[in-house]
Each structure stands twice: as structure tokens, then as C-alpha cells.
Design an enzyme around this catalytic site. Structure first.
Site, PDB file in Angstrom:
ATOM      1  N   ASP A 212     -18.026  13.744  28.258  1.00 31.27           N
ATOM      2  CA  ASP A 212     -17.546  12.720  29.185  1.00 31.27           C
ATOM      3  C   ASP A 212     -16.132  13.024  29.666  1.00 31.27           C
ATOM      4  O   ASP A 212     -15.613  12.341  30.534  1.00 31.27           O
ATOM      5  CB  ASP A 212     -17.577  11.342  28.520  1.00 31.27           C
ATOM      6  CG  ASP A 212     -18.770  10.531  28.985  1.00 31.27           C
ATOM      7  OD1 ASP A 212     -19.499  11.011  29.862  1.00 31.27           O
ATOM      8  OD2 ASP A 212     -18.963   9.417  28.477  1.00 31.27           O
TER       9      ASP A 212
ATOM     10  N   ASP B 220     -24.219   0.648  20.332  1.00 32.12           N
ATOM     11  CA  ASP B 220     -25.148   1.063  19.291  1.00 32.12           C
ATOM     12  C   ASP B 220     -25.772  -0.139  18.583  1.00 32.12           C
ATOM     13  O   ASP B 220     -26.984  -0.244  18.450  1.00 32.12           O
ATOM     14  CB  ASP B 220     -24.435   1.986  18.290  1.00 32.12           C
ATOM     15  CG  ASP B 220     -23.014   1.530  17.973  1.00 32.12           C
ATOM     16  OD1 ASP B 220     -22.616   0.446  18.430  1.00 32.12           O
ATOM     17  OD2 ASP B 220     -22.296   2.246  17.257  1.00 32.12           O
TER      18      ASP B 220
HETATM   19  O1  LIG Z   1     -16.640   7.013  27.444  1.00 34.75           O
HETATM   20  C1  LIG Z   1     -16.918   7.471  26.342  1.00 34.75           C
HETATM   21  C2  LIG Z   1     -16.283   7.023  25.162  1.00 34.75           C
HETATM   22  C3  LIG Z   1     -16.645   7.601  23.949  1.00 34.75           C
HETATM   23  N1  LIG Z   1     -17.584   8.574  23.887  1.00 34.75           N
HETATM   24  C4  LIG Z   1     -17.925   9.201  22.585  1.00 34.75           C
HETATM   25  O2  LIG Z   1     -18.338   8.215  21.674  1.00 34.75           O
HETATM   26  C5  LIG Z   1     -18.093   8.640  20.355  1.00 34.75           C
HETATM   27  C6  LIG Z   1     -17.474   7.517  19.526  1.00 34.75           C
HETATM   28  O3  LIG Z   1     -16.151   7.283  19.895  1.00 34.75           O
HETATM   29  P1  LIG Z   1     -14.975   7.071  18.826  1.00 34.75           P
HETATM   30  O4  LIG Z   1     -13.739   6.860  19.590  1.00 34.75           O
HETATM   31  O5  LIG Z   1     -15.010   8.129  17.804  1.00 34.75           O
HETATM   32  O6  LIG Z   1     -15.371   5.682  18.242  1.00 34.75           O
HETATM   33  P2  LIG Z   1     -15.665   5.183  16.756  1.00 34.75           P
HETATM   34  O7  LIG Z   1     -15.031   3.862  16.646  1.00 34.75           O
HETATM   35  O8  LIG Z   1     -15.359   6.175  15.735  1.00 34.75           O
HETATM   36  O9  LIG Z   1     -17.230   5.048  16.929  1.00 34.75           O
HETATM   37  C7  LIG Z   1     -18.171   4.169  16.337  1.00 34.75           C
HETATM   38  O10 LIG Z   1     -18.348   2.995  17.094  1.00 34.75           O
HETATM   39  C8  LIG Z   1     -18.750   3.204  18.455  1.00 34.75           C
HETATM   40  C9  LIG Z   1     -18.981   1.837  19.048  1.00 34.75           C
HETATM   41  O11 LIG Z   1     -17.838   1.088  19.037  1.00 34.75           O
HETATM   42  C10 LIG Z   1     -19.993   4.053  18.566  1.00 34.75           C
HETATM   43  O12 LIG Z   1     -20.182   4.389  19.920  1.00 34.75           O
HETATM   44  C11 LIG Z   1     -19.810   5.314  17.771  1.00 34.75           C
HETATM   45  O13 LIG Z   1     -20.964   6.103  17.822  1.00 34.75           O
HETATM   46  C12 LIG Z   1     -19.471   4.950  16.345  1.00 34.75           C
HETATM   47  O14 LIG Z   1     -19.310   6.121  15.570  1.00 34.75           O
HETATM   48  C13 LIG Z   1     -17.169   9.862  20.429  1.00 34.75           C
HETATM   49  O15 LIG Z   1     -17.901  11.001  20.088  1.00 34.75           O
HETATM   50  C14 LIG Z   1     -16.757   9.855  21.893  1.00 34.75           C
HETATM   51  O16 LIG Z   1     -16.558  11.143  22.369  1.00 34.75           O
HETATM   52  C15 LIG Z   1     -18.219   9.006  25.036  1.00 34.75           C
HETATM   53  O17 LIG Z   1     -19.062   9.899  24.986  1.00 34.75           O
HETATM   54  N2  LIG Z   1     -17.882   8.441  26.235  1.00 34.75           N
END
Ligand SMILES: O=c1ccn([C@@H]2O[C@H](COP(=O)(O)OP(=O)(O)O[C@H]3O[C@H](CO)[C@@H](O)[C@H](O)[C@H]3O)[C@@H](O)[C@H]2O)c(=O)[nH]1
Ligand SMILES: [Mn+2]
Length: 738
Positions: free
Chosen positions: A158, A452
Site C-alpha cells: 500500500d 478484521d
Molecule cells: O492502509 C493500510 C494500513 C495498514 N496496512 C497493513 O496492515 C497491517 C497492520 O498494520 P499495523 O500498523 O501493524 O497494525 P497493528 O495494530 O499491529 O495491527 C492489528 O490490528 C489491525 C486492525 O486494527 C489489523 O489490520 C492487523 O492485521 C492487526 O495485526 C500492516 O502490515 C500494514 O502494512 C495496509 O496494508 N494498508
């Protein structure tokens, strides 16, 4: 290559030994009964506390002023909330189950005739999600113990970043060495970085050669990242890929970029050894909302991949979650391919675990109890939440299939005819979804910061169950936030998202009623009520110390028998929570840290999550997705290792925590001074209040250090400290004269 008309996705058992299940579900009856007795005793005391609040004051004191009555009433409301919330959390402890898989039965029954598996790794920002980390994740799944011709790895970017693409081209080359090496020597874990750091210097000559190749690749990727420039050789070699970036492309404005780097569908020797590898960056235009990760999942993952490999099973991973156990896919399949119980299970969730958490888990990011108790409990009630990473889904279910509907046969022809990338690209365009059910009834849902959770809930409401697998050896390991602010921001997003789920049309309470069991509804509510639970926690704690300051007793005297239920609930609930934490492998300090984090999340993240949701309801603002950073600067990383709390940034959340902490400290100091000046009466009537306030001061200790004593860069910014002290002092002064 084994891609005849008959085989592929149908997965007929090789042998007919159907009778043996591929997994079993165990319960621990004795423990559960003991727990239920305990929990009934706690509930009885909670009822006594309510009874005390309602009846006693009327008898003991007719001269109370209006304000005293109001305070008393607010305490009652908060206690009712805590009591009911506690009841809700019991659902996750009422009926726990543990799942055990039999991968050798799976191998005997299916051999290599496994369904196609598509893995989706999502990344979004080459700066806070370094390309080298991302490709380690990709390589770790490419080397899973799975027939390579049945496995495909898609990287969804993204960030639309040439650097990430460049890193992936390097990884595609390195995979030719890495994947066969892993298979030949049963390498664990299959992430090169993790493997090499676990081995230290103990490598034999073959491994040393591979390690050298990795180090060279890593150096090239890191140099490119540092300079922000792709090497010219790479541009020439992968021209077909790089030319897809227009000169004026930015991360928010670019066309679809799709490059199949390794095509496992072609019949050549390399392709049989390593899985299909695809880079995708969907189209983004400023005038179209991109729906964050959910948008990426639907565009690339679910649609584009259906025209390339169309795996019947999909695995979703965040870019930092590398595979730590090469057998995880086989474990998940034991559940999904089981002929009896497995048939009703839509997805298999593994816990989110981290490889960068220190011993006492300063920011409680591991959520030990959440993983080892709550999710096990959810599983007994119908299945865990889908938490976005480390989750194996059935493709057709996430795309909308209801339980009981005929499974659509994935035709092998579909993936055999080679569709030109140009034709596929349209599936990832901004306009493709207009007037379709994507993001609503199909695929991952839009409009919620926890896409999710709401998607998993909708699947369960369509009649499916889910399963939780939590083997001793952690299957996926990621990067936990390493500073207080990031952790609080992450929880702000989660609490806001979960609260929105509660208020949405898919609310577990209204929509879920009758579709999922009561236990699961309550299980969801534990999380959905995070945001609103901030208000009673804030009010209750603030009232406790402010009233101590003003000399207004809020709890029964320690010598009175009414104190028994208060004492019992406080001691027993905390003792149990400590025991639970230790059972889950935590340390005493870890538990203490968790208590602090519990309080901080409620009085900052959840409170902001709560107000954000209200703002959104009023149409004032929109939810955002703040990506969690996966990197820290050196000094900060050092402090993290030493478990020193990191503040460092100016943030409204810190101002709030700082002000509350100071207020707490001043109130306690005033009470101590009164006591020292010989006024022991206070202690007799307000002993409990005094103790609670004192414990809060101890809990806040790292905050005071950060505000008043430390000099390093990670201390609380002076401006925040000054503001907090001024606000707290003025509040106390006003109160003193009131
Ligand atoms: O516009 C976006 C924003 C994020 N991501 C991806 O989404 C994932 C999760 O993002 P992160 O910032 O690591 O969030 P976390 O809080 O660690 O994520 C948890 O919580 C999120 C929901 O809040 C879920 O989407 C994730 O899968 C879950 O691991 C990462 O691989 C990002 O690269 C995208 O692909 N597009
Ligand atoms: Mn993450």
C-alpha cells in the site's frame, strides 16, 4: 508439474481411512468447576457492594449534602458497570477448550495432494516497515513446509514503493537458494534474519555460504533504503516491473502495479522448487477512499489472486509477522480439512506473538492472558475473533459463502489458462468496486478501524465457527510497539474499532443475537466495551483520590463488616489475576507492569477511542488507521531493552496521563501530611481510600520518574510536565477552597 485436470483443489483423500479425526478438542473439567465456584463467590460480594451503596448511606447519614449524594451515586453507577463488566469477562473463562492436531494423519491421508494456499503479506510504508523486514517475512513463508507448486506468496504494498519492490526482486533471487536450503536441512525458523540471529556463529560451511548471500542481499537492500534509491542494475534487470511506476507516482496517487516475480504455474525446474511470488500495489487516487488494509485485501488478495493461483485456503499476515514454525500451514489444514468437526470451521486463528518483547513486557503488548486464557475461552464459545494476522481462511467463506451452502469447486482450468497481467490489473483499480458488494457482503468489510474483527464476526454470524491454535512453539512472530505512545495509539485504534463494531449494523449484541451463542456475544463485548469502560475507570479513580484530599470517605471503615466484600473482591480478584498471569508464563513484575498499562490504556487510549467514536457518529471526523512503526532509533531501542518507559513525544494522551498522575500524587501527599500532623482520624475512616491512592502512586512511579527525575531523550517532554503540574496544582487549589 502436477497440475492435471483431476488433482489440484479437490483434495480427495489418498487413503480412505476417514475414521480418524485430524484434530481433537480437549477440556479440563476439574479446573473449570473450581473456577466457577470461585467466580460465584466473587459475584456474591459484588452484589453486597451494590447493596451497601444503595442502602447504607441512607441510614448512616441524613446530613449529607447534595454533592456528597451525587458522588455516592456516581460511585454506585461505576460499581454497577465494573460488576457487570466482570460478569461479561467470565464468559471467556467459563468453557475453555484446547485443540490438538495430528499432522502425520494429514500427511498419510493426503500426501502432497494439499489444497492451494495463497499467502498475503500486507505492507504500507517503507519507512516504518523496512523492506528488509518485509522480505524476511516473505521468505519465511516461501519456505513453509508445503508443496511449492501449491503455494503462492503475494506482497501487497500500500506504500506503492519502488524500494519495497526492489527488495522483493532481491528476495526472489535469494529464494532460489534459501527455500531449497530450508527444505534440505529442515531449517527453523525460515526467516533468514531470525534463523541467522538464533544460530550466532554456529554455522557449518553450507549454511555459512547461504548466510553470506543473505548478508550481501541485506546490505544492498539497506543501502537502497537508506539512500532512497534503487540501484541501476536492478532497474535494468527488472525493467518490466519498474516501468510501471510513472514519473509522478506518489504513494497516494498511482496506477496498479502488478508483477509476477516467480511464476510457479510455468513448467520449469526453478518454479517447482520455489513458490509463486507476486508483487501488487493497487491503484490509488486521491479522490477515492482506499479503505486501508481492508481495501488492499479485497483488491489484491481476494480478486487479483483469484486470477493467478486462486488458492482455496488463504493466509493473511502483517508484514512483520514471520513464520516461526514451518509446519503451521499443515496444522491449520488439520482443522480445515477434517471431515467432521472441521467442516464447520471457517478460519483458524493463531495468536499474535512477538519476538521483541522483553522479560517483564513493559507495555503489556503480549497480552498473555488474552492469548492463553481469553482466546482459549472464546474458542469454547464458538471461536476466536479474526485478528488480522496469522489467520488461515477459506477463500470462498471470506468472500461471502454462508454455512451450509455448497462449496464451489475451484476449477483447475481457472488457474491454468494464463491471463495477461494487464487484464488482471483492472481488478485492482479504484473504480472496480463501485456498485458491488465488495467491502459489504463480500470480502473484508470497510469503514471500521478493526476490519478484521468485524469481518470475522460477520463470518460467524453466517453460521460458521472458528478455531484457535496456540501450540507451545509460536507459529508467527512479529514486532510489538516499543514505546508507550505507539502502544497507546494502537489501543486507541483497537478500542475505537471494537466500540464501532458494537454500534454497527453487525453488532454482536443486536445482529449477532440468535446467530451466535450468548457466550460468544459476551466474548465480543469484552473488547467492544473497552472504549466506554474508560469513563467509569477514570471517574472512579479520580473521585477516590480527590475525595481523600477533601476528606470525604467513600468506602466503609476497614473495621466495619461492610468492608469484607470490598476487601474480598479487591484481594481475591487481583490475586487470581496474578496467578493467571504467572500460569501463562509471566513474571511478577510483568504483572505489575500490566496493571499500570491497564490503567493507562483506560485513562488515555480508550477514552480517546470513545470520544473519537462519538465524533465520528456526529459526523465531525473520520476514523484513521495509524500504522504502528516497526523501527526504533538506537538509544530508544537501548532503553526499551532496559525496560525504561519511553515518553519522548508531546501528545494529548500524555498530557492527560501526566495531569492525572500529578493530581494523584498531590492528593496523596496532602493526605500523608495530614496524617503526619497527628490527625489519625482520617486513616480510620478512609483507610481503604488511602491505600488505593497510595497504590496508584506506586503504579505511577515510572511516570513521575519520566516527568521529574530523568534527563534522557525518552523522558516526558518538559512542556507536558509543566502543563500537567500547573493544571494539577490549580485543580487542587480550587478544590481546597471549595
Ligand atoms: O492502509 C493500510 C494500513 C495498514 N496496512 C497493513 O496492515 C497491517 C497492520 O498494520 P499495523 O500498523 O501493524 O497494525 P497493528 O495494530 O499491529 O495491527 C492489528 O490490528 C489491525 C486492525 O486494527 C489489523 O489490520 C492487523 O492485521 C492487526 O495485526 C500492516 O502490515 C500494514 O502494512 C495496509 O496494508 N494498508
Ligand atoms: Mn502490527
Amino acid at each position: 508439474m502436477a497440475m492435471g485436470k483431476e488433482d489440484d483443489n479437490r483434495c480427495k483423500p489418498v487413503h480412505d481411512g476417514h475414521s480418524e479425526p485430524l484434530f481433537e478438542t480437549r477440556r479440563k473439567t476439574g479446573r473449570v468447576i473450581a473456577y466457577r465456584v470461585f467466580s460465584v463467590s466473587v459475584f456474591a460480594c459484588i452484589c453486597l457492594i451494590w447493596f451497601y451503596r444503595v442502602t447504607v448511606p441512607i441510614k448512616i447519614d441524613v446530613n449529607r449534602t447534595g454533592i456528597d449524594r451525587l458522588i455516592w451515586f456516581v460511585m454506585l453507577v461505576a460499581e454497577i458497570w465494573f460488576g457487570l463488566y466482570w460478569v461479561v469477562t467470565q464468559s471467556s473463562r467459563w468453557n475453555p477448550v484446547w485443540r490438538f492436531t495430528f499432522p502425520d494423519r494429514l500427511s498419510r491421508r493426503y500426501g502432497n495432494d494439499l489444497p492451494r494456499l495463497d499467502v498475503f503479506v500486507c505492507t504500507a510504508d517503507p519507512v516504518i516497515e523496512p523492506p528488509l523486514m518485509v522480505v524476511n517475512t516473505v521468505l519465511s513463508v516461501a519456505a513453509l513446509d508445503y508443496p511449492p507448486e501449491k503455494l503462492a506468496v503475494y506482497l501487497s504494498d500500500d506504500g506503492g514503493s519502488e524500494l519495497t519492490f526492489y527488495a522483493l526482486t532481491e528476495a526472489a533471487e535469494f529464494a532460489k537458494t534459501w527455500v531449497p536450503f530450508c527444505k534440505r536441512f529442515n531449517v527453523e525458523p525460515t526467516s533468514p534474519a531470525a534463523y541467522l540471529s538464533s544460530k550466532g556463529n554456529g554455522l557449518d560451511s553450507t549454511a555459512e555460504e547461504v548466510a553470506e548471500l543473505y548478508r550481501e542481499m541485506a546490505a544492498r537492500i539497506e543501502t537502497a533504503s537508506r539512500l532512497g534509491r534503487v540501484p541501476e542494475e536492478a532497474r535494468l534487470k527488472y525493467g518490466e516491473g519498474f516501468t510501471q511506476w510513472d514519473a509522478d507516482a506518489t504513494r497516494r496517487n498511482h496506477g496498479t502495479i502488478l508483477q509476477i516475480l516467480v511464476d510457479g504455474r510455468e513448467e520449469n525446474t526453478i518454479a517447482i522448487e520455489i513458490p509463486t511470488l507476486v508483487y501488487l500495489s493497487r491503484e490509488k487516487r486521491p479522490q477515492h477512499h482506499h479503505n486501508f488494509k481492508a481495501g488492499a485485501m479485497n483488491a489484491l488478495v481476494l480478486r487479483v489472486s483469484s486470477k493467478i493461483t486462486c488458492g482455496k485456503i488463504i493466509l493473511n499476515l502483517d508484514c512483520d509477522m514471520y513464520a516461526n514454525n514451518s509446519k503451521s500451514a499443515r496444522d491449520a489444514l488439520c482443522i480445515l480439512l477434517d471431515e467432521k468437526e472441521g467442516k464447520e470451521i471457517a478460519f483458524v486463528q493463531f495468536p499474535q506473538c512477538f519476538d521483541n518483547v522483553t522479560r517483564n513486557d513493559l507495555y503489556a503488548t503480549m497480552m498473555r492472558v488474552g492469548v492463553d486464557v481469553e482466546f482459549i475461552g472464546l474458542d469454547g464459545n464458538g471461536g476466536p475473533l479474526y485478528i488480522g494476522t496469522g489467520c488461515f481462511h477459506r477463500r470462498d467463506v471470506i468472500c461471502g459463502r454462508k454455512y451450509g451452502e455448497e462449496e464451489e469447486e475451484v476449477k483447475s482450468e481457472k488457474v491454468q489458462e494464463m491471463i495477461e497481467p494487464e487484464m488482471i490489473k483492472d481488478l485492482a483499480s479504484c473504480t472496480y468496486e463501485a456498485n458491488t458488494q465488495w467491502g459489504k457482503e463480500m470480502g473484508v468489510k470497510y469503514g471500521c478501524p478493526v476490519e478484521d474483527v468485524i469481518t470475522g464476526l460477520a463470518i460467524q454470524c453466517r453460521g460458521w465457527k472458528s478455531a484457535f491454535l496456540n501450540p507451545e512453539k509460536k507459529d508467527f512472530l512479529g514486532v510489538a510497539p516499543t514505546n508507550l505512545h505507539q502502544m497507546l495509539v494502537q489501543h486507541r485504534r483497537w478500542s475505537e474499532g471494537d466500540f464501532q463494531v458494537l454500534l454497527s449494523e453487525y453488532s454482536p449484541v443486536w445482529y449477532g443475537k440468535g446467530k451466535i451463542g450468548l457466550g460468544l456475544i459476551l466474548g465480543y463485548c469484552c473488547y467492544c466495551l473497552w472504549a466506554p469502560s474508560s469513563v467509569p475507570v477514570l471517574v472512579y479513580s479520580v473521585l477516590t483520590f480527590l475525595c481523600l484530599f477533601k476528606g470525604i470517605p467513600l468506602f466503609p471503615k476497614v473495621s466495619s463488616s461492610w468492608f469484607i466484600p470490598f476487601g474480598y473482591v479487591t484481594v481475591v480478584v487481583n490475586a487470581y489475576s496474578l496467578a493467571e498471569f504467572l500460569w501463562c508464563g509471566g513474571t511478577f513484575r510483568g504483572w505489575w507492569n500490566e496493571q499500570r498499562v491497564w490503567l493507562y490504556r483506560r485513562t488515555s487510549s480508550f477514552l480517546f477511542g470513545f470520544t473519537d467514536t462519538i465524533m465520528k457518529l456526529l459526523g465531525v471526523s473520520e476514523s484513521a488507521f495509524v500504522i504502528t512503526s516497526k523501527v526504533a532509533d538506537e538509544e530508544a531501542a537501548e532503553r526499551y531493552k532496559d525496560e525504561v518507559m519511553e515518553f519522548g513525544v508531546e501528545s494529548p494522551m500524555f498530557l492527560l496521563l501526566g495531569t492525572l498522575g500529578m493530581l494523584n500524587l498531590f492528593c496523596f501527599a496532602a493526605a500523608v501530611m495530614r496524617l503526619a500532623s497527628g490527625d489519625g482520624g482520617d486513616f480510620k475512616t478512609m483507610g481503604f481510600q488511602f491505600v488505593i491512592t497510595g497504590i496508584l502512586v506506586v503504579i505511577n512511579w515510572p511516570l513521575y520518574e519520566g516527568m521529574l527525575l530523568r534527563k534522557d531523550k525518552g523522558k516526558m517532554p518538559t512542556s507536558v510536565t509543566v502543563k500537567s503540574v500547573v493544571i494539577a496544582l490549580s485543580a487542587c487549589t480550587c478544590l481546597a477552597f471549595l
